[in-house]
Structure formats: structure tokens, C-alpha cells
Design a protein around this motif. Structure first.
Motif, PDB file in Angstrom:
ATOM      1  N   TYR A 215       0.767  -1.134   0.091  1.00  0.00           N
ATOM      2  CA  TYR A 215      -0.052  -0.068  -0.072  1.00  0.00           C
ATOM      3  C   TYR A 215       0.884   1.287  -0.153  1.00  0.00           C
ATOM      4  O   TYR A 215       1.693   1.426   1.123  1.00  0.00           O
ATOM      5  N   ARG A 216       0.820   1.859  -1.130  1.00  0.00           N
ATOM      6  CA  ARG A 216       1.716   3.149  -1.240  1.00  0.00           C
ATOM      7  C   ARG A 216       1.297   4.214  -0.531  1.00  0.00           C
ATOM      8  O   ARG A 216       0.220   4.777  -0.597  1.00  0.00           O
ATOM      9  N   ARG A 217       2.212   4.810   0.324  1.00  0.00           N
ATOM     10  CA  ARG A 217       1.844   6.007   1.131  1.00  0.00           C
ATOM     11  C   ARG A 217       2.644   7.269   0.359  1.00  0.00           C
ATOM     12  O   ARG A 217       3.875   7.281   0.315  1.00  0.00           O
ATOM     13  N   HIS A 218       1.983   8.236   0.054  1.00  0.00           N
ATOM     14  CA  HIS A 218       2.633   9.542  -0.570  1.00  0.00           C
ATOM     15  C   HIS A 218       1.681  10.877  -0.300  1.00  0.00           C
ATOM     16  O   HIS A 218       0.475  10.475   0.108  1.00  0.00           O
ATOM     17  N   SER A 219       2.263  11.841  -0.336  1.00  0.00           N
ATOM     18  CA  SER A 219       1.621  13.074   0.024  1.00  0.00           C
ATOM     19  C   SER A 219       0.559  13.368  -0.800  1.00  0.00           C
ATOM     20  O   SER A 219      -0.559  14.163  -0.252  1.00  0.00           O
ATOM     21  N   ALA A 220       0.229  12.858  -1.897  1.00  0.00           N
ATOM     22  CA  ALA A 220      -0.910  13.288  -2.999  1.00  0.00           C
ATOM     23  C   ALA A 220      -2.236  12.826  -2.663  1.00  0.00           C
ATOM     24  O   ALA A 220      -3.355  12.938  -3.221  1.00  0.00           O
ATOM     25  N   GLN A 221      -2.168  11.498  -1.934  1.00  0.00           N
ATOM     26  CA  GLN A 221      -3.230  10.716  -1.737  1.00  0.00           C
ATOM     27  C   GLN A 221      -4.392  11.259  -0.807  1.00  0.00           C
ATOM     28  O   GLN A 221      -3.756  11.978   0.236  1.00  0.00           O
ATOM     29  N   GLN A 222      -5.439  10.734  -0.519  1.00  0.00           N
ATOM     30  CA  GLN A 222      -6.489  11.431   0.417  1.00  0.00           C
ATOM     31  C   GLN A 222      -6.142  10.774   1.789  1.00  0.00           C
ATOM     32  O   GLN A 222      -6.713  11.454   2.595  1.00  0.00           O
ATOM     33  N   THR A 223      -5.499   9.693   1.862  1.00  0.00           N
ATOM     34  CA  THR A 223      -5.200   9.284   3.347  1.00  0.00           C
ATOM     35  C   THR A 223      -3.642   9.569   3.824  1.00  0.00           C
ATOM     36  O   THR A 223      -3.104   9.189   4.562  1.00  0.00           O
ATOM     37  N   SER A 224      -3.221  10.741   2.992  1.00  0.00           N
ATOM     38  CA  SER A 224      -1.810  11.343   3.607  1.00  0.00           C
ATOM     39  C   SER A 224      -2.400  11.834   5.062  1.00  0.00           C
ATOM     40  O   SER A 224      -3.431  12.372   5.226  1.00  0.00           O
ATOM     41  N   PRO A 225      -1.335  11.833   5.987  1.00  0.00           N
ATOM     42  CA  PRO A 225      -1.705  12.680   7.184  1.00  0.00           C
ATOM     43  C   PRO A 225      -2.046  13.762   7.150  1.00  0.00           C
ATOM     44  O   PRO A 225      -3.308  14.248   7.949  1.00  0.00           O
ATOM     45  N   ARG A 226      -1.669  14.780   6.345  1.00  0.00           N
ATOM     46  CA  ARG A 226      -2.078  16.145   6.220  1.00  0.00           C
ATOM     47  C   ARG A 226      -3.678  16.003   5.774  1.00  0.00           C
ATOM     48  O   ARG A 226      -4.402  17.071   6.316  1.00  0.00           O
ATOM     49  N   ARG A 227      -3.918  15.310   4.644  1.00  0.00           N
ATOM     50  CA  ARG A 227      -5.026  15.649   4.301  1.00  0.00           C
ATOM     51  C   ARG A 227      -6.101  14.736   4.926  1.00  0.00           C
ATOM     52  O   ARG A 227      -7.414  15.322   5.346  1.00  0.00           O
TER      53      ARG A 227
END
Length: 335
Positions: A215-227
Motif C-alpha cells: 500500500y503506497r503512502r504518498h503526500s498526494a493521496q487522500q489518506t496522507s496525514p495532512r489531508r
């Protein structure tokens, strides 16, 4: 027989699984995601690849793969409709008895489809099955997954606080859509979480104890910590809807408390300000709310006393951990 082949009478063979992938501006990861689907040990599937009006190189990648593999049915939407609408379109087109969701940036383990299909075939009362995932990517080390217990008996009380698994690990029976009319909600909620709750009205959901997806984690996805932290209202709306599905009601104050004490699957503290403001009495507030909520959902027939009490105990233990975390952070800022 190839899944795209025809029988002797010329009719297209019905595949065992319909794989659904909605892609939007996914050129960075799409090829790797598609390769992992096409390399499955189970090759009897169709892949519905929905290009959600991408404006980058995604259409060219989709077209190239569709030319290469006849199992791919590519659809390009003229306007961006969002992931829920894209998946609902695919549900209308799916031909197989089981549907698997894949994201445009994840990597499927080769045995993913085979393992989940075998589980559904072996358990007729299961309507949906998930799996464990391995986070990787640019923010994975800083945002570990924090799921509640995976025990299937606890699925019903657990979903009141947290989704059962990441939707891109989902395989479910198409009859949920074809006969029961389930669709991903298009309102401002976490569509996968609400979809899982609706599916529990039809049957059992289990999570396989195997890692089947990277499961790729990156800043652009809806489930990034910031978003995620910026999506508090969406989370609250999802919780209210799921409580309704389970036969429970809550006022605004109860909803704020429920949101603050519900463990985030990505290891985040949902509402630091709430915990700080109510740090002296939040445990007693939470205990009273959990007792009330338990009575409601047991009376509605959603779950049992024992199952709810088991999950409630985990919620309270996790709450103590979150309180300790925010206190430590507050003390470090004060020094």
C-alpha cells in the motif's frame, strides 16, 4: 482458456473476478500497479480500468495496456467524477460474480486475487473479504497503520469506530450491487467505510491475516496525514451515517466525542484540541458514551454485548495512549 477467449458458440466467457481500478492523474505509479494486476496467479479476470478524466499521461498508459492485454476494458470519463462515481460505473459494467478493488498506485501480491476468491468460495456467508497491507513509499515510516482487532466476530462493533480495512484490499460479491443495490455513496463521506457498513447488513466480512498488497503512502493521496487531519468533517459525517446504519443516534456533542476517541487507522490523533480541552474528564465521558452506544446497537440487533464490550475496551485503552501522547507533546512545547 484465456479469460478474454470465447466459448465454442462464440459467447464471451464470464470471468471469475472483475477487477476495478479508477485512475486519475496516476502516471507516476499506474504502470507498476497494472503490472501487478496482470501478473496475478489467477488469470481468469477482467480489468475495468476507469480513467477519471486525467490530464497527465494516464490516458496514454491506459491505451497502451489495453492494446496489450484483452482482459482490460478501458473507459475514459469526459469529466472528473470522483472515485465513488467511477467505481459505481464499474459495478454497473462488472460481469464476474466477485469484484476486487485495486488502486492506481498500489502493488498487488501475485496471489492476492486467488487467495481472496478461494475464501469467498469456501464461505458462502461472507459477502466481502479484505487483507492486510504493507505500507511503503515516501511517508510510510512516519505513518504506521493502526488497525483495531481483525477478529471477524468484532467486525460489526469495530466498524462504528474505524473502517475494517483499506478499500483497495477489498473483494466482494457482485450480488451486493446487482441484487441489493449497494453503491459507493457520493456524499462527502469516506465512501469505502460506509460501503463496508452497508455490506455488513447483507452478511459477514472478514479480513485475511495475510499481507496481499503493498500500500503506497504518498503526500498526494487522500489518506496522507495532512489531508486526513483536514478531513475531519468528512470523517464525522461518515461516523454519523454508520451509527445510523447500526441503529444508533447521537447528538452533536456525542459525535464530537466519538470522533475524538475513535482510533485512526493511520496512527493519527483525530482531534488533539478536543483531548487537551477535555483531558480531565474525557475518559469518564467516553465510558458513559460507550455504555450508551453499546445499549443502542445491541438493542438494534447490530452486534452482541460481548463483542461490543471487547471493542469498547480497546477504544478506552487506545484513548489512554492518545492522552499520554498529547500530554507529552504539550509538556515538550511548554519547556
Amino acid at each position: 482458456m484465456s479469460p478474454a477467449a470465447s466459448d465454442p458458440d462464440g459467447a464471451a466467457a464470464v470471468p471469475a473476478v472483475t477487477v476495478v481500478m479508477a485512475a486519475c492523474n496516476a502516471q507516476a505509479y499506474l504502470a507498476e500497479a497494472l503490472d501487478s494486476v496482470l501478473g496475478q496467479t489467477l488469470d481468469d479476470f477482467e480489468l475495468l480500468l476507469i480513467d477519471d478524466a486525467s490530464i497527465d499521461g494516464t490516458p496514454d498508459i491506459v491505451a497502451a495496456y489495453a492494446r496489450r492485454d484483452p482482459r482490460i476494458r478501458a473507459i475514459r470519463l469526459p469529466h472528473n467524477a470522483g472515485v465513488a462515481n467511477a467505481r459505481n460505473l464499474a459495478l454497473n459494467m462488472a460481469r464476474a460474480p466477485c469484484v476486487a478493488i485495486c488502486d492506481d498506485d498500489d502493488v498487488q501480491h501475485p496471489e492476492r486475487l486467488a487467495a481472496q476468491l478461494a475464501s469467498l468460495r469456501a464461505h458462502p456467508d461472507w459477502v466481502m473479504v479484505g487483507a492486510r497491507v504493507r505500507p511503503f513509499g515516501e511517508i510510510a515510516p512516519h505513518a504506521p497503520l493502526a488497525w483495531l482487532p481483525l477478529d471477524g466476530v468484532l467486525a460489526r462493533p469495530r466498524i462504528l469506530f474505524q473502517a475494517l480495512f483499506i478499500d483497495s484490499a477489498s473483494m466482494f460479491r457482485r450480488d451486493l450491487a446487482r441484487i441489493r443495490g449497494l453503491r459507493y455513496p457520493t456524499a462527502n463521506v469516506w465512501e469505502d467505510w460506509v460501503f463496508q457498513a452497508l455490506a455488513l447488513q447483507a452478511g459477514e466480512i472478514r479480513v485475511l491475516p495475510r499481507i496481499l498488497i503493498d500500500y503506497r503512502r504518498h503526500s498526494a493521496q487522500q489518506t496522507s496525514p495532512r489531508r486526513l487531519l483536514a478531513a475531519g468533517q468528512r470523517t464525522r459525517a461518515s461516523m454519523r451515517r454508520i451509527l445510523e446504519i447500526a441503529g444508533a443516534t447521537c447528538g452533536c456533542a456525542e459525535l464530537e466525542l466519538h470522533h475524538a476517541i475513535s482510533p485512526n487507522p493511520f496512527g493519527l490523533v483525530p482531534d488533539r484540541a478536543y483531548l487537551i480541552d477535555h483531558r480531565h474528564d474525557v475518559v469518564s465521558r467516553a465510558t458513559a458514551w460507550l455504555e450508551s452506544l453499546g445499549r443502542q446497537v445491541v438493542r438494534a440487533g447490530w452486534t452482541t454485548d460481548a463483542a461490543f464490550e471487547a471493542v469498547a475496551a480497546v477504544i478506552l485503552r487506545h484513548l489512554h495512549g492518545m492522552l499520554a501522547q498529547v500530554r507529552t507533546e504539550a509538556e515538550s512545547r511548554a519547556t
